[in-house]
Design a protein around this motif. Structure first.
Motif, PDB file in Angstrom:
ATOM      1  N   MET A 220    -105.793  -3.308 -58.739  1.00 39.14           N
ATOM      2  CA  MET A 220    -106.483  -2.736 -59.891  1.00 39.14           C
ATOM      3  C   MET A 220    -107.629  -1.820 -59.458  1.00 39.14           C
ATOM      4  O   MET A 220    -107.884  -0.792 -60.088  1.00 39.14           O
ATOM      5  CB  MET A 220    -107.007  -3.856 -60.794  1.00 39.14           C
ATOM      6  N   ARG A 221    -108.323  -2.176 -58.386  1.00 40.45           N
ATOM      7  CA  ARG A 221    -109.402  -1.315 -57.887  1.00 40.45           C
ATOM      8  C   ARG A 221    -108.860   0.041 -57.459  1.00 40.45           C
ATOM      9  O   ARG A 221    -109.408   1.086 -57.816  1.00 40.45           O
ATOM     10  CB  ARG A 221    -110.110  -1.989 -56.712  1.00 40.45           C
ATOM     11  N   GLU A 222    -107.800   0.013 -56.685  1.00 42.16           N
ATOM     12  CA  GLU A 222    -107.235   1.270 -56.199  1.00 42.16           C
ATOM     13  C   GLU A 222    -106.659   2.090 -57.351  1.00 42.16           C
ATOM     14  O   GLU A 222    -106.801   3.317 -57.383  1.00 42.16           O
ATOM     15  CB  GLU A 222    -106.159   0.983 -55.150  1.00 42.16           C
ATOM     16  N   THR A 223    -106.008   1.430 -58.306  1.00 37.53           N
ATOM     17  CA  THR A 223    -105.437   2.144 -59.439  1.00 37.53           C
ATOM     18  C   THR A 223    -106.540   2.744 -60.308  1.00 37.53           C
ATOM     19  O   THR A 223    -106.407   3.864 -60.820  1.00 37.53           O
ATOM     20  CB  THR A 223    -104.560   1.203 -60.272  1.00 37.53           C
ATOM     21  N   ALA A 224    -107.628   2.014 -60.507  1.00 37.21           N
ATOM     22  CA  ALA A 224    -108.753   2.543 -61.285  1.00 37.21           C
ATOM     23  C   ALA A 224    -109.323   3.792 -60.633  1.00 37.21           C
ATOM     24  O   ALA A 224    -109.667   4.773 -61.324  1.00 37.21           O
ATOM     25  CB  ALA A 224    -109.830   1.474 -61.433  1.00 37.21           C
ATOM     26  N   PHE A 225    -109.421   3.787 -59.320  1.00 38.95           N
ATOM     27  CA  PHE A 225    -109.910   4.979 -58.612  1.00 38.95           C
ATOM     28  C   PHE A 225    -108.967   6.160 -58.838  1.00 38.95           C
ATOM     29  O   PHE A 225    -109.411   7.298 -59.060  1.00 38.95           O
ATOM     30  CB  PHE A 225    -110.031   4.675 -57.120  1.00 38.95           C
ATOM     31  N   ILE A 226    -107.658   5.902 -58.799  1.00 39.08           N
ATOM     32  CA  ILE A 226    -106.681   6.974 -59.026  1.00 39.08           C
ATOM     33  C   ILE A 226    -106.822   7.534 -60.435  1.00 39.08           C
ATOM     34  O   ILE A 226    -106.864   8.762 -60.635  1.00 39.08           O
ATOM     35  CB  ILE A 226    -105.252   6.451 -58.781  1.00 39.08           C
ATOM     36  N   LEU A 227    -106.915   6.667 -61.435  1.00 42.13           N
ATOM     37  CA  LEU A 227    -106.991   7.125 -62.823  1.00 42.13           C
ATOM     38  C   LEU A 227    -108.272   7.913 -63.093  1.00 42.13           C
ATOM     39  O   LEU A 227    -108.286   8.807 -63.952  1.00 42.13           O
ATOM     40  CB  LEU A 227    -106.911   5.929 -63.777  1.00 42.13           C
ATOM     41  N   ARG A 228    -109.354   7.582 -62.380  1.00 40.63           N
ATOM     42  CA  ARG A 228    -110.608   8.310 -62.583  1.00 40.63           C
ATOM     43  C   ARG A 228    -110.587   9.702 -61.948  1.00 40.63           C
ATOM     44  O   ARG A 228    -111.333  10.593 -62.375  1.00 40.63           O
ATOM     45  CB  ARG A 228    -111.782   7.518 -62.007  1.00 40.63           C
TER      46      ARG A 228
END
Length: 486
Positions: A220-228
């Protein structure tokens, strides 16, 4: 001293005391230690001591060592000061040598390997692409694959059996994109790439012990960074998102993230085992379903991985159970798994969408694809008779696919009538009745979603996040019966 005092002496050294003298206690049985020896103490069968002269020598050695260090520091600092005056040309020299080394490596690679020169265009198109590392370490011949991505096929869902090559496929695309943009030839028969400003990868399934983060939290941390940070000039590869939590939450989170990634208009390859994800997003504009082919033999329970990318989602619905058979699980466990899987598969099959709304979405997607092909032809080099023949074939293909959609509408309407008849026979309050009720709710939700998308003024089919995700998760619990409903 040994001769003067008739004592067997042994010289030793440690970092704290430097040099000192060690005498065996057997040498001092009939007499005391001579007064010349100072700082003495007993350790097991030895007496360790020093002399005043030895202390002076230790001090001289320490002073000499410090002097050498100071002289060395001064020499190094003088050299640095002299180099600093010419740092600019030295830096340019280092850059030139590094660049020459890279170019020489590229030239050697192209000379000895079957690589091609990539083109920079607006379309990602690869013919017989290979993984540049895997093909070198595999003992068997590497199976090449094709790839094609534009804005109308920007979100590609990759499904397939375990160990079928999904991760290798999406990683090879990312590696070839990087190689092309740094000026290197790529392992393919033909390749063209659009310029990408950012590259994101969500592939690892490891936890982080140092950061006290679980596998799912790391996802989730890595995905949140991608979405931002993602935008339409980005390229993203996602491997097995949502597998670190429950199936219900993992599927719903994967759907929501997929919706956000589609809206970003970036080029995305999304490898997953969630077949429901492929079904739900199949009619979205810009979404393409692909899978890695596998040959499953029912007779001898063998699975042969073909490692070949193929259109559509994976058809082998029970490949996990087939892999369990190969692994040698007990027969009664396999039988129970097959029964549960068949029940859930029938329920999913009954969740067919309204024929008119699904036909509307398919027609809309077909028309958007036609528009993109016509735009590419307008910007291309085809003229005259060649262009006329291509347009004629395009027209025939469009008419054929539109007729297939109309036939599917009729078939779905007939199946919906049969499903309604079966639903009326289910006993009230039974598990079958509960599953049927949930199926109707899901169909109503999907029909409303498709109508809302179809009526949107956005020609590229961008949509908002799926509403009622929590209700879908609740419904999955009701359907499976695996856990009590909260």
């Amino acid at each position: 001293m040994k001769q003067t005092h008739s004592i067997a002496l042994e010289m030793k050294y440690d970092t704290a005391r430097q040099f000192y003298i060690r005498i065996a206690t057997s040498e001092l049985e009939d007499r005391n230690l001579p007064e010349i020896f100072i700082n003495s103490f007993r350790k097991k069968n030895f007496v360790e001591c020093q002399t005043l002269d030895l202390l002076k020598l230790n001090q001289k050695i320490a002073d000499s060592h410090h002097e050498v260090l100071q002289m060395s520091d001064a020499s190094v600092q003088e050299l640095v000061d002299r180099i600093r005056e010419d740092i600019a040309p030295l830096f340019k020299t280092c850059e030139a040598i590094a660049l020459l080394d890279m170019i020489a490596s590229f030239a050697q690679l192209v000379t000895v390997q079957d690589y091609c020169r990539p083109e920079l265009t607006d379309t990602l198109a690869i013919k017989s692409g290979r993984h540049p590392i895997r093909e070198k370490i595999h003992t068997e011949k590497f199976v090449p694959n094709d790839a094609y991505a534009t804005q109308q096929s920007r979100f590609q869902i990759i499904t397939g059996c375990n160990m079928s090559g999904k991760s290798t496929y999406i990683r090879s695309l990312a590696l070839m994109t990087v190689m092309a943009q740094i000026g290197c030839f790529v392992p393919a028969a033909y390749a063209s790439f659009p310029i990408r400003h950012q590259m994101f990868a969500r592939t690892s399934t490891d936890d982080s012990i140092d950061a006290n983060v679980s596998t799912f939290a790391s996802e989730m941390r890595e995905t949140a960074f991608i979405l931002r940070n993602i935008d339409k000039r980005s390229m993203v590869i996602v491997d097995e998102l949502g597998r670190g939590t429950s199936t219900r939450d993992g599927l719903t989170i994967a759907i929501a993230i997929a919706e956000a990634l589609i809206e970003s208009r970036a080029l995305i390859w999304f490898a997953t085992h969630f077949r429901e994800l492929a079904h739900i997003l199949s009619e979205r504009s810009g979404v393409v379903n692909l899978h890695l082919a596998v040959d499953m033999s029912e007779a001898n329970h063998k699975m042969t991985m073909l490692y070949k990318i193929t259109n559509g989602w994976v058809e082998e619905t029970h490949y996990g159970i087939a892999m369990a058979k190969v692994a040698g699980l007990p027969a009664d466990v396999i039988r129970t798994a097959e029964e549960v899987s068949s029940t859930l598969a029938r329920n999913i099959e009954r969740q067919k969408k309204n024929s008119k709304t699904i036909a509307l979405a398919k027609r809309r997607k077909l028309i958007l694809g036609l528009r993109e092909q016509l735009k590419q032809a307008h910007d291309g080099n085809m003229q005259g008779r060649v262009l006329g023949m291509w347009l004629s074939k395009l027209q025939d293909e469009f008419v054929r696919r539109m007729a297939a959609i109309d036939e599917e509408v009729e078939r779905l309407e007939d199946e919906e009538i049969l499903d309604n008849g079966r639903e009326s026979l289910a006993p009230e309050g039974s598990l079958a009745a509960e599953i049927q009720d949930f199926g109707r709710e899901v169909r109503d939700h999907e029909n409303k979603t498709i109508k809302d998308r179809s009526s949107s003024e956005d020609a590229d089919g961008l949509v908002q996040d799926i509403p009622g995700a929590s209700r879908v998760r609740q419904g999955l619990y009701e359907m499976s019966g695996a856990l009590p409903v909260e």
